[in-house]
Scaffold this active site. Structure first.
Site, PDB file in Angstrom:
ATOM      1  N   CYS A  96       0.795  -1.237   0.000  1.00  0.00           N
ATOM      2  CA  CYS A  96       0.000   0.000   0.000  1.00  0.00           C
ATOM      3  C   CYS A  96       0.823   1.281   0.000  1.00  0.00           C
ATOM      4  O   CYS A  96       0.856   2.008  -0.987  1.00  0.00           O
ATOM      5  CB  CYS A  96      -0.925  -0.004   1.208  1.00  0.00           C
TER       6      CYS A  96
HETATM    7  N1  LIG Z   1      -2.670  -5.937   1.977  1.00  0.00           N
HETATM    8  C1  LIG Z   1      -3.170  -4.886   2.572  1.00  0.00           C
HETATM    9  O1  LIG Z   1      -2.876  -4.633   3.721  1.00  0.00           O
HETATM   10  C2  LIG Z   1      -4.134  -3.955   1.863  1.00  0.00           C
HETATM   11  C3  LIG Z   1      -4.786  -2.983   2.625  1.00  0.00           C
HETATM   12  C4  LIG Z   1      -5.668  -2.136   2.016  1.00  0.00           C
HETATM   13  C5  LIG Z   1      -5.884  -2.218   0.655  1.00  0.00           C
HETATM   14  N2  LIG Z   1      -5.236  -3.155  -0.089  1.00  0.00           N
HETATM   15  C6  LIG Z   1      -5.522  -3.194  -1.511  1.00  0.00           C
HETATM   16  O2  LIG Z   1      -6.342  -4.330  -1.789  1.00  0.00           O
HETATM   17  C7  LIG Z   1      -6.014  -4.877  -3.049  1.00  0.00           C
HETATM   18  C8  LIG Z   1      -5.655  -6.329  -2.912  1.00  0.00           C
HETATM   19  O3  LIG Z   1      -4.481  -6.421  -2.108  1.00  0.00           O
HETATM   20  P1  LIG Z   1      -4.063  -7.725  -1.340  1.00  0.00           P
HETATM   21  O4  LIG Z   1      -3.033  -7.318  -0.348  1.00  0.00           O
HETATM   22  O5  LIG Z   1      -5.252  -8.483  -0.900  1.00  0.00           O
HETATM   23  O6  LIG Z   1      -3.363  -8.524  -2.531  1.00  0.00           O
HETATM   24  P2  LIG Z   1      -2.979 -10.089  -2.546  1.00  0.00           P
HETATM   25  O7  LIG Z   1      -1.914 -10.224  -3.553  1.00  0.00           O
HETATM   26  O8  LIG Z   1      -2.798 -10.584  -1.160  1.00  0.00           O
HETATM   27  O9  LIG Z   1      -4.306 -10.767  -3.082  1.00  0.00           O
HETATM   28  C9  LIG Z   1      -4.755 -10.650  -4.387  1.00  0.00           C
HETATM   29  C10 LIG Z   1      -5.338 -11.981  -4.780  1.00  0.00           C
HETATM   30  O10 LIG Z   1      -5.866 -11.838  -6.077  1.00  0.00           O
HETATM   31  C11 LIG Z   1      -5.519 -12.962  -6.833  1.00  0.00           C
HETATM   32  N3  LIG Z   1      -5.582 -12.537  -8.226  1.00  0.00           N
HETATM   33  C12 LIG Z   1      -4.652 -11.948  -8.980  1.00  0.00           C
HETATM   34  N4  LIG Z   1      -5.135 -11.701 -10.197  1.00  0.00           N
HETATM   35  C13 LIG Z   1      -6.409 -12.114 -10.193  1.00  0.00           C
HETATM   36  C14 LIG Z   1      -7.443 -12.113 -11.157  1.00  0.00           C
HETATM   37  N5  LIG Z   1      -7.253 -11.600 -12.371  1.00  0.00           N
HETATM   38  N6  LIG Z   1      -8.618 -12.658 -10.803  1.00  0.00           N
HETATM   39  C15 LIG Z   1      -8.813 -13.168  -9.570  1.00  0.00           C
HETATM   40  N7  LIG Z   1      -7.883 -13.199  -8.619  1.00  0.00           N
HETATM   41  C16 LIG Z   1      -6.694 -12.665  -8.931  1.00  0.00           C
HETATM   42  C17 LIG Z   1      -4.167 -13.376  -6.341  1.00  0.00           C
HETATM   43  O11 LIG Z   1      -3.903 -14.741  -6.606  1.00  0.00           O
HETATM   44  C18 LIG Z   1      -4.311 -13.093  -4.848  1.00  0.00           C
HETATM   45  O12 LIG Z   1      -4.805 -14.213  -4.163  1.00  0.00           O
HETATM   46  C19 LIG Z   1      -4.909  -4.008  -3.614  1.00  0.00           C
HETATM   47  O13 LIG Z   1      -5.455  -3.022  -4.419  1.00  0.00           O
HETATM   48  C20 LIG Z   1      -4.315  -3.376  -2.380  1.00  0.00           C
HETATM   49  O14 LIG Z   1      -3.687  -2.133  -2.659  1.00  0.00           O
HETATM   50  C21 LIG Z   1      -4.367  -4.031   0.497  1.00  0.00           C
END
Ligand SMILES: NC(=O)c1ccc[n+]([C@@H]2O[C@H](COP(=O)([O-])OP(=O)(O)OC[C@H]3O[C@@H](n4cnc5c(N)ncnc54)[C@H](O)[C@@H]3O)[C@@H](O)[C@H]2O)c1
Length: 453
Positions: free
Chosen positions: A286
């Site tokens: 993030c």
């Molecule tokens: N990790 C955090 O603390 C956090 C906090 C707030 C916001 N976010 C935001 O949330 C979003 C997701 O982040 P995250 O940390 O969960 O990421 P992550 O990488 O942990 O999870 C993403 C998931 O999506 C899957 N994926 C990838 N491409 C895909 C597709 N085309 N279709 C379906 N699944 C797919 C991946 O295999 C993975 O399991 C991002 O935009 C991030 O900026 C993350």
């Protein structure tokens, strides 16, 4: 409310109220998985989607691939007849509600990479049916839901022969930013207030109804753009404040003043001050990334985000500064970096999680190795150095036992997990370079020379 309730909206509203609606969650990572659990615990039926077959298999076995969330969560999901996970995106026509939690990384020049978001919008479009509500959760610049996501989804729907749909009448779309903070025990997906901004009033109302089943406080805002901008503001706020204390750390260090003591002193002011802490550099998905989504978008409007650029520059300089402080500390012991045994403690980018995305530890290890140090690392949560986008090391976590610590010329603390044996470091290490003020928590009897960096 000025918008008239449509048939599709009315039916969906009833289904959500009676908990008969099916919620699809695309992307079962740090954000999607706890969200699936929160809504499931709230009584909703959930169908998870991910491109990663291994994650689906883990979930079927009831095992959690995200250790900090605990096995209880995945056991609960795997044993439930209200939860299922799949890699079959043709099933995207089944859910009544689809929440999108896919990654939003940046490219090599810090430009937004919306590939995952657009691919998901197209996959949803290919199976779109009237009466569905789609909510984007991935962090992104203001305008993405309206300007990128919806057009990609509707175009795919038309091309694939699903037909034409009117947003706000046939289908509903909103943005609701995720505020997950993995590893922070005081707040969970359920207790963190959830912002919701639809592209129209009905979409906002329907999305709020859904989240109320899993989140204690839902906060509607006037548009998807406002919800997107609010999330960016939160992350820019953190990036800038961390950069400020990192800069002050460098300045106070030159003056012989301990920045940690200064922050503690300033924190006694009961108003107008909020403590931020310095560190070895930013990590995670993030803070180092999201602000640059705004920077990129601002350029399109002829505007410059100087605060964000400056914060990025300062924060990106931290690994280099830490390495320089380590070199100085070794020099004081009449040693060079070249040939020294250095143990980096903590590979994850923050305490109590196994997440190594963008971790500053990787750059620090690389910089030290380039200078000829024999670098090893200790991280009980990351037993093997993972494959990373820009770094590749063949290394396993070393134990923090007496022989390893006494043999080290320097122990360099990058991340302060609760489970790390700080007492052992204090007892057996000779020199400790501490970027987290972790050694201040070790009660008495520290043999090591501590250098804060
Ligand atoms: N990790 C955090 O603390 C956090 C906090 C707030 C916001 N976010 C935001 O949330 C979003 C997701 O982040 P995250 O940390 O969960 O990421 P992550 O990488 O942990 O999870 C993403 C998931 O999506 C899957 N994926 C990838 N491409 C895909 C597709 N085309 N279709 C379906 N699944 C797919 C991946 O295999 C993975 O399991 C991002 O935009 C991030 O900026 C993350």
């Amino acid at each position: 409310m000025t918008q008239t309730m449509t048939n599709h909206a009315g039916e969906l509203k009833d289904k959500i109220a009676s908990k008969t609606a099916l919620v699809g969650i695309v992307g079962l990572g740090y954000v999607g998985l706890p969200l699936a659990d929160a809504l499931h615990v709230g009584g909703m039926r959930v169908l998870g989607f991910d491109v990663d077959q291994k994650k689906i298999e883990f979930l079927e076995r009831g095992e959690n691939y995200l250790k900090h969330l605990g096995a209880g969560m995945t056991t609960r999901l795997s044993e439930s007849d209200k939860f299922e996970a799949t890699v079959d995106f043709a099933r995207l026509n089944e859910p009544d509600i689809i929440l999108v939690c896919v990654p939003t990384p940046v490219g090599p020049h810090l430009e937004p990479d919306l590939t995952y978001v657009i691919k998901t919008a197209e996959a949803i479009g290919n199976r779109l049916r009237a009466g569905q509500l789609v909510v984007l959760e991935s962090t992104t610049y203001p305008g993405t839901t309206r300007g990128d996501f919806i057009p990609a989804m509707l175009e795919a729907a038309e091309k694939s022969g699903r037909g034409t749909f009117e947003v706000g009448k046939d289908v509903f779309v909103a943005f609701s930013p995720e505020r997950e903070d993995p590893g922070r025990k005081s707040h969970t997906t359920t207790t963190i207030p959830k912002l919701v901004g639809g592209v129209d009033e009905l979409s906002t109302e329907l999305a709020c109804d859904v989240y109320r089943h899993g989140v204690t406080e839902v906060v509607p805002v006037s548009s998807a753009d406002v919800a997107e901008a609010a999330k960016i503001l939160e992350n820019v706020f953190r990036a800038i404040n961390i950069a400020m204390v990192n800069e002050l750390k460098v300045v106070f260090d030159a003056m012989g003043i301990d920045v940690w003591e200064v922050i503690k002193a300033a924190s006694t002011k009961p108003f107008g001050f909020m403590p931020f802490y310095p560190g070895p550099g930013l990590g995670g998905h993030c803070i180092p990334i999201d602000p640059f989504y705004l920077t990129w978008k601002a350029r399109e409007h002829g505007r410059v985000t100087r605060f964000i650029e400056l914060a990025g520059e300062i924060n990106r300089g931290m690994p280099e500064w830490v390495v320089e402080k380590t070199a100085e500390a070794l020099n004081d012991d009449t040693k060079s970096v070249k040939g020294s045994n250095i143990i980096v403690v903590g590979l994850a980018y923050k305490p109590n999680v196994d997440d190594t995305r963008e971790t500053p530890a990787a750059e620090i290890i690389e910089l030290l190795a380039e200078r000829g140090a024999n670098v090893s690392y200790h991280d009980p949560l990351v037993p093997t150095f993972p494959e990373m986008r820009n770094y590749s090391f063949s290394m396993d976590s070393v134990p923090l036992d007496e022989p390893t610590l006494t043999n080290a010329d320097c122990v360099l603390i990058v991340t302060d997990h609760d489970v790390t044996d700080w007492q052992a470091i204090g007892r057996h290490a000779g020199l400790v370079v501490d970027t987290r003020n972790a050694m201040s928590k070790v009660p008495g009897g520290v043999r090591a020379r501590i250098v804060k960096a």
